[in-house]
Motif scaffolding. Structure first.
Motif, PDB file in Angstrom:
ATOM      1  N   ASP A 195       0.810  -1.222   0.000  1.00  0.00           N
ATOM      2  CA  ASP A 195       0.000   0.000   0.000  1.00  0.00           C
ATOM      3  C   ASP A 195       0.844   1.273   0.000  1.00  0.00           C
ATOM      4  OD1 ASP A 195      -2.333  -1.508   0.119  1.00  0.00           O
ATOM      5  OD2 ASP A 195      -2.299  -1.579   2.307  1.00  0.00           O
ATOM      6  N   ILE A 196       1.986   1.209   0.633  1.00  0.00           N
ATOM      7  CA  ILE A 196       2.828   2.403   0.769  1.00  0.00           C
ATOM      8  C   ILE A 196       4.017   2.267  -0.178  1.00  0.00           C
ATOM      9  CG2 ILE A 196       4.200   3.816   2.341  1.00  0.00           C
ATOM     10  CD1 ILE A 196       2.490   2.739   4.644  1.00  0.00           C
ATOM     11  N   LYS A 197       4.052   3.135  -1.174  1.00  0.00           N
ATOM     12  CA  LYS A 197       5.133   3.098  -2.158  1.00  0.00           C
ATOM     13  C   LYS A 197       5.913   4.406  -2.225  1.00  0.00           C
ATOM     14  CE  LYS A 197       2.531  -0.172  -5.003  1.00  0.00           C
ATOM     15  NZ  LYS A 197       1.853  -0.407  -6.306  1.00  0.00           N
ATOM     16  N   THR A 198       5.279   5.495  -1.778  1.00  0.00           N
ATOM     17  CA  THR A 198       5.927   6.804  -1.779  1.00  0.00           C
ATOM     18  C   THR A 198       5.584   7.529  -0.481  1.00  0.00           C
ATOM     19  OG1 THR A 198       4.065   8.013  -2.747  1.00  0.00           O
ATOM     20  CG2 THR A 198       5.601   6.929  -4.280  1.00  0.00           C
TER      21      THR A 198
ATOM     22  N   ASP B  49       1.970   8.329   0.155  1.00  0.00           N
ATOM     23  CA  ASP B  49       1.086   7.252   0.611  1.00  0.00           C
ATOM     24  C   ASP B  49       1.002   7.159   2.133  1.00  0.00           C
ATOM     25  OD1 ASP B  49       0.540   6.476  -2.023  1.00  0.00           O
ATOM     26  OD2 ASP B  49       2.306   5.171  -2.094  1.00  0.00           O
TER      27      ASP B  49
ATOM     28  N   LYS C 293      -0.350   9.274   4.013  1.00  0.00           N
ATOM     29  CA  LYS C 293      -1.569   9.945   4.481  1.00  0.00           C
ATOM     30  C   LYS C 293      -2.494   8.951   5.188  1.00  0.00           C
ATOM     31  CE  LYS C 293      -5.228  13.102   3.038  1.00  0.00           C
ATOM     32  NZ  LYS C 293      -5.817  13.865   1.910  1.00  0.00           N
TER      33      LYS C 293
ATOM     34  N   LYS D  84      -1.719   6.968   7.559  1.00  0.00           N
ATOM     35  CA  LYS D  84      -0.999   5.799   8.057  1.00  0.00           C
ATOM     36  C   LYS D  84      -0.220   6.142   9.336  1.00  0.00           C
ATOM     37  CE  LYS D  84      -2.099   3.418   4.340  1.00  0.00           C
ATOM     38  NZ  LYS D  84      -3.048   2.288   4.368  1.00  0.00           N
TER      39      LYS D  84
ATOM     40  N   ASN E 112       3.384  14.745   5.081  1.00  0.00           N
ATOM     41  CA  ASN E 112       2.731  13.851   4.125  1.00  0.00           C
ATOM     42  C   ASN E 112       1.467  13.206   4.701  1.00  0.00           C
ATOM     43  OD1 ASN E 112       4.387  13.384   1.453  1.00  0.00           O
ATOM     44  ND2 ASN E 112       5.898  13.665   3.096  1.00  0.00           N
TER      45      ASN E 112
ATOM     46  N   ASP F 232      10.931   4.479  -0.624  1.00  0.00           N
ATOM     47  CA  ASP F 232      11.080   5.817  -1.186  1.00  0.00           C
ATOM     48  C   ASP F 232      12.254   6.507  -0.495  1.00  0.00           C
ATOM     49  OD1 ASP F 232      10.626   7.956  -2.828  1.00  0.00           O
ATOM     50  OD2 ASP F 232       8.723   8.571  -1.919  1.00  0.00           O
TER      51      ASP F 232
END
Length: 282
Positions: A157-160, A163, A165, A167, A184, A232
Motif C-alpha cells: 500500500d505504501i510506495k511513496t 502514501d 496519508k 498511516k 505527508n 522511497d
C-alpha cells in the motif's frame, strides 16, 4: 655668571636627552603603547571566549549523544559506547587537548539537555535545518545522508511518501524526519528513536517510519533477514553537524579547525570507511 648659565643649560639638555632615550627604549621593549598602533590584531576575543577558556581549563568536552542509534552512536557487544559520531567527536576532542565526556540521553530530550547546559555540544546525527538555526549554531557539516521511507517487506500500500496519508508512522517527535512524515499526512506514533521505530514496524504496530538511510543500511547488514524494505527516498541529502548553544563562536571555531584537520590527514576517511565503506561527507 655667563659661564654658570651655559653649564646649567648643558646639564638641562643632557637630562632631557637621557629621558627621551629611556622612553624610546621602554617603548621598544613592551612599554605602554596606543592599542590602535599595534601591528597585530587581537583575534582571541570571539563571543564565548571565556566559556571556551573554562572548558579548556576543565580538560573535558561534555558531549550529548543517544547511545542507541547505530551506527552513529551505540553500545557494542562489550557495552562500550562507540559509533561514527562518537569516534568523530573523540578525535576532535583529542585534537583540542580535551577528553570527550559523553552524556547519554534520549533524542526527544537531548536538545533540552543542551539548553540546560548539561553538555557543551551534541554529536548525534543532528540535521541542519532553518528552524534549528534560529535558536542554535552548528559546526561545519561532517556527514551527508538521505531520509528514507521504511515499511514491512509485504506492504504493497505504501510506495511513496505521499502514501503515508492516514498511516501510522513511528517517529521521534523533535526529529526533522518526523516533519517529513507529518507533512505527508501521517499519524505520528511517538518513539524513543530508530531502534524502537524498527521494533514497532517489525511487529506490525505501525505502518512505516521515515528514518536515516545510512542507519537502515547498517541495520540490514547486521540483520539481513529482517523483513523490512525501503520504498522511497528523499530527493535531497541532509547535512548533519554538531549542535551548539548560540554565542559560542570561540568553541565552534576550534571544533571546525579540528574537524578540518582530521579530514585533511585522512583520519575522517578511515572512520567513515570503517562504518559505511565510503566517504559520507559528500
Amino acid at each position: 655668571m655667563k659661564r654658570l648659565s651655559t653649564l646649567t643649560l648643558l646639564i638641562t639638555l643632557t637630562v632631557l636627552l637621557i629621558a627621551a632615550c629611556g622612553a624610546k627604549k621602554d617603548n621598544n621593549n613592551g612599554g605602554t603603547q596606543d592599542p590602535a598602533a599595534s601591528p597585530t590584531e587581537d583575534v582571541s576575543n570571539l563571543p564565548g571566549q571565556a566559556a571556551w577558556d573554562a572548558i579548556k581549563a576543565s580538560g573535558k568536552l561534555r558531549i550529548g549523544t543517544e547511545g542507541t542509534y547505530a551506527p552513529f552512536t551505540f553500545h557494542d557487544e562489550s557495552g562500550k559506547l562507540t559509533g561514527f559520531d562518537v569516534e568523530i567527536a573523540e578525535e576532535i576532542a583529542k585534537r583540542l587537548g580535551l577528553k570527550a565526556e559523553f552524556i547519554e540521553t534520549s533524542w526527544d530530550s537531548i536538545i533540552a539537555g543542551l539548553d540546560a547546559e548539561r553538555f557543551d555540544t551534541i554529536f548525534n546525527q543532528v540535521g541542519i535545518t532553518d528552524e534549528r538555526k534560529e535558536k542554535y549554531d552548528f559546526s561545519d557539516d561532517y556527514i551527508v545522508s538521505k531520509a528514507v521511507l521504511i515499511v514491512a517487506e509485504d506492504n504493497t500500500d505504501i510506495k511513496t511518501f505521499a502514501d503515508l496519508k492516514g498511516k501510522k508512522s513511528g517517529q521521534s517527535l523533535t526529529s526533522n524526519l518526523a516533519d517529513i512524515a507529518r507533512e505527508n499526512g501521517a499519524e505520528i506514533v511517538t518513539t524513543d528513536g530508530f531502534n524502537q521505530a524498527i521494533d514497532l514496524l517489525a511487529s506490525g504496530r505501525i505502518d512505516a517510519t521515515v528514518n536515516d538511510g545510512l542507519s537502515f543500511l547498517d541495520l540490514k547488514k547486521q540483520k539481513p533477514d529482517l523483513p523490512l524494505k525501503i520504498v522511497d527516498e528523499a530527493p535531497d541529502a541532509a547535512k548533519n553537524a554538531a549542535l551548539f548553544r548560540k554565542g559560542n563562536e570561540a568553541m565552534i571555531e576550534a571544533v571546525n579547525g579540528a574537524l578540518a584537520e582530521i579530514k585533511s590527514d585522512g583520519t575522517y576517511l578511515k572512520i567513515s570507511e570503517k562504518y559505511f565503506g565510503a566517504d559520507v561527507s559528500k
